[in-house]
Design an enzyme around this catalytic site. Structure first.
Site, short mmCIF file in Angstrom:
data_model
loop_
_atom_site.label_atom_id
_atom_site.label_comp_id
_atom_site.label_asym_id
_atom_site.label_seq_id
_atom_site.Cartn_x
_atom_site.Cartn_y
_atom_site.Cartn_z
N GLY A 193 -6.11 -7.31 1.07
CA GLY A 193 -5.96 -7.88 2.40
C GLY A 193 -5.21 -9.19 2.46
N ARG A 225 0.82 -1.21 0.00
CA ARG A 225 0.00 0.00 0.00
C ARG A 225 0.86 1.27 0.00
NH1 ARG A 225 -5.01 -1.35 4.12
NH2 ARG A 225 -6.35 -2.24 2.52
N GLY A 235 -11.97 -4.82 1.31
CA GLY A 235 -13.33 -4.34 1.56
C GLY A 235 -13.81 -3.41 0.46
N LYS A 250 -16.22 -15.29 8.23
CA LYS A 250 -17.65 -15.23 8.52
C LYS A 250 -18.49 -15.02 7.28
CE LYS A 250 -17.59 -13.40 13.17
NZ LYS A 250 -17.95 -12.23 13.95
C1 3PG Z 1 -8.50 -2.12 5.24
O1 3PG Z 1 -7.36 -2.51 5.52
O2 3PG Z 1 -9.44 -2.90 5.09
C2 3PG Z 1 -8.69 -0.65 5.02
O3 3PG Z 1 -7.55 0.07 5.30
C3 3PG Z 1 -9.87 -0.16 5.82
O4 3PG Z 1 -9.66 -0.37 7.17
P1 3PG Z 1 -10.92 -0.54 8.12
O5 3PG Z 1 -11.57 -1.82 7.70
O6 3PG Z 1 -10.40 -0.57 9.52
O7 3PG Z 1 -11.83 0.64 7.88
#
Ligand code: 3PG
Ligand code: MG
Length: 382
Positions: A333, A43, A356, A180
Site C-alpha cells: 500500500g 501489482r 492488509g 487509525k
Molecule cells: C488492497 O489494496 O488493500 C487490496 O487490494 C484489498 O482491497 P480492499 O481493502 O478494498 O479489500
C-alpha cells in the site's frame, strides 16, 4: 513449496496437458488511478510471470480482479479499462472480466455469480496476494469446483513473509504508521510479541501520546482507544513514540498546499495545531534504530507524505531502510508507494504487493484465500 497448496508446477499432475485448457486467473489489479492514469503498476507487473507462464503453455487465460470499493454496482470510476490498456502495453493479450465488485455477489459469495465465473473454465489460479486476506466469491467459490492452484506471486510473498517471521535476524524492528490505531491494534499486539522495537508514527501515534497525558492539540485522536493504548504502553518498553512533530494550523488542509502556517513542535502540540508528520529529532531516532537493526518490517507512512510539507519523516524512514544492512520488507500500500516515490524501491529486500494481507498473515499466520486453496479437494475436472 507451501504445505497443502497446489502450485502451477502441480497442474500437469492435476489436469494433464495444459495446451488449450481454460483458466480463471484471479489477480489483484487494485492499483492507484488518478484521472484515469495508473500511478503505480507494481501489482500488474507482479502478476505477469504467472500469466506469461500459463500463456506460454497454451492456456487460454481469463483474468479477474477487483478495483476499489464500488459497493456491488457498476460504476465507471472503478472501471478496469486503464488496467486493460496497461496490460496491452506490457504485451499481455488476455480477457479481463469487469471489476468483480461491480457484482454484489462478490461480497456475498453468491452461488450464481460463482457459477458465472467458473463456467467453461478447466482450472483456477489464484495469484491475488493483495486481497488474499478476504474471503470473496472469486477467491473461495472456484476452489469448490475447479482444480485450484496458487500462482507464483502468492508463493513468493508467502516465502518472504515466512523468512521474515521464522528467523528474523535481531534486532527486529517494525515501523508502523497510518491513520487509525483501531485498524492496527491486532497487528500492534502481535508485532510486540515478535519484535525488539516498534516505532510508531503517523496519526495513530497521537492516541498513544494522549494516553500518556501529552497534549497533541487538534491532532487526530481516537478517544475510544486511549485506555487500550495506555495499557499497551504500560505492558512493554518496546514502543517508541515521536517526541517532536510538524504540525499545521488547525483548519489548514493536509494534502492540498494552502497558506496555513506549518511549524515544528517539541514534546507537545499546542491547541490550535494538528500534527501531520514526525519532526527531525524523531526522524533521527527512527533512522538510527533502523540502521542498527538486523530485520526491518515497515507498514504505513509516518506522516502525510503525499503533501510535500509533511513528507520529510517518511522520506527519512525510507532512506534509512534503503541504507540499512538489515533484511528490509515493506508491507504494501502506501509505504510501498512512498518507497517508490523516494526512488528506494530497488533498495528494499522485498516490497510486498499486499498491505492488509501482510498484516493479517503476521497476525494470524493464515489468509482466507489460502485456506480456500488448501480446502480445495478437486483433483481433476471430470
Ligand atoms: C488492497 O489494496 O488493500 C487490496 O487490494 C484489498 O482491497 P480492499 O481493502 O478494498 O479489500
Ligand atoms: Mg487496503
Amino acid at each position: 513449496m507451501i504445505e497443502g497448496i497446489y502450485e502451477l508446477s502441480d497442474l500437469k499432475s492435476l489436469i494433464g496437458d495444459l495446451k488449450d485448457k481454460k483458466a480463471l486467473v484471479k489477480v489483484d489489479f487494485n492499483v492507484p488511478i488518478i484521472d484515469g492514469e495508473i500511478t503505480d503498476d507494481l501489482r500488474i507487473k507482479a502478476a505477469l510471470p504467472t500469466i506469461k507462464w500459463l500463456q506460454d503453455k497454451g492456456v487460454v487465460v481469463t483474468l479477474c480482479s477487483h478495483l476499489g470499493r464500488p459497493g456491488g454496482k457498476e460504476d465507471q470510476e472503478f472501471s478496469l479499462e486503464p488496467v486493460r490498456l496497461r496490460l496491452k502495453e506490457l504485451g499481455i493479450e488476455a480477457k479481463l472480466l469487469p471489476n468483480l465488485r461491480f457484482n454484489a455477489g462478490e461480497k456475498t459469495m453468491d452461488k450464481e455469480f460463482i457459477a458465472s465465473l467458473v463456467n467453461g473454465q478447466d482450472f483456477f489460479v489464484n495469484d491475488a496476494f493483495g486481497v488474499s486476506h478476504r474471503a470473496e466469491a472469486s477467491s473461495v467459490g472456484p476452489t469448490e469446483t475447479l482444480p485450484s492452484v496458487a500462482g507464483f506471486l502468492i508463493i513468493e510473498e508467502l516465502k518472504q513473509l515466512t523468512s521474515l517471521l521464522d528467523n528474523p535476524k535481531p534486532p527486529f524492528v517494525a515501523v508502523l504508521g497510518g491513520l487509525k490505531i483501531s485498524d492496527k491494534l491486532p497487528i500492534v499486539e502481535s508485532l510486540l510479541a515478535k519484535v525488539d522495537k516498534l516505532l510508531i508514527g503517523g496519526a495513530m501515534a497521537f492516541t498513544f501520546l494522549k494516553s500518556k497525558g501529552i497534549n497533541v492539540g487538534g491532532s487526530l485522536v481516537e478517544d475510544s482507544m486511549i485506555d487500550t493504548c495506555k495499557k499497551l504502553l504500560d505492558s512493554t518498553d518496546k514502543i517508541v513514540l515521536p517526541t517532536d512533530f510538524v504540525a499545521i494550523q488547525e483548519g489548514g488542509s493536509i494534502g492540498k498546499i494552502d497558506d496555513s502556517l506549518v511549524e515544528n513542535f517539541s514534546n507537545e502540540i499546542p491547541d490550535g495545531w494538528e500534527g501531520a508528520d514526525i519532526g527531525p529529532e524523531t526522524s533521527a531516532v527512527f533512522s538510527e534504530t533502523i540502521s542498527e537493526a538486523g530485520t526491518v518490517f515497515w507498514n504505513g507512512p509516518v506522516g502525510a507524505f503525499e503533501d510535500p510539507r509533511f513528507a520529510a519523516g517518511t522520506s527519512v524512514v525510507a532512506d534509512a531502510l534503503g541504507d540499512s544492512e538489515a533484511f528490509t520488507m515493506v508491507g504494501g500500500g502506501d509505504s510501498a508507494a512512498a518507497a517508490a516515490e523516494f526512488g528506494l524501491a530497488e533498495a528494499m529486500n522485498h516490497i510486498s504487493t499486499g498491505g492488509g494481507a501482510c498484516l493479517k498473515f503476521i497476525e494470524t499466520s493464515s489468509l482466507a484465500s489460502l485456506e480456500a486453496l488448501k480446502n480445495s479437494k478437486v483433483k481433476n475436472n471430470g
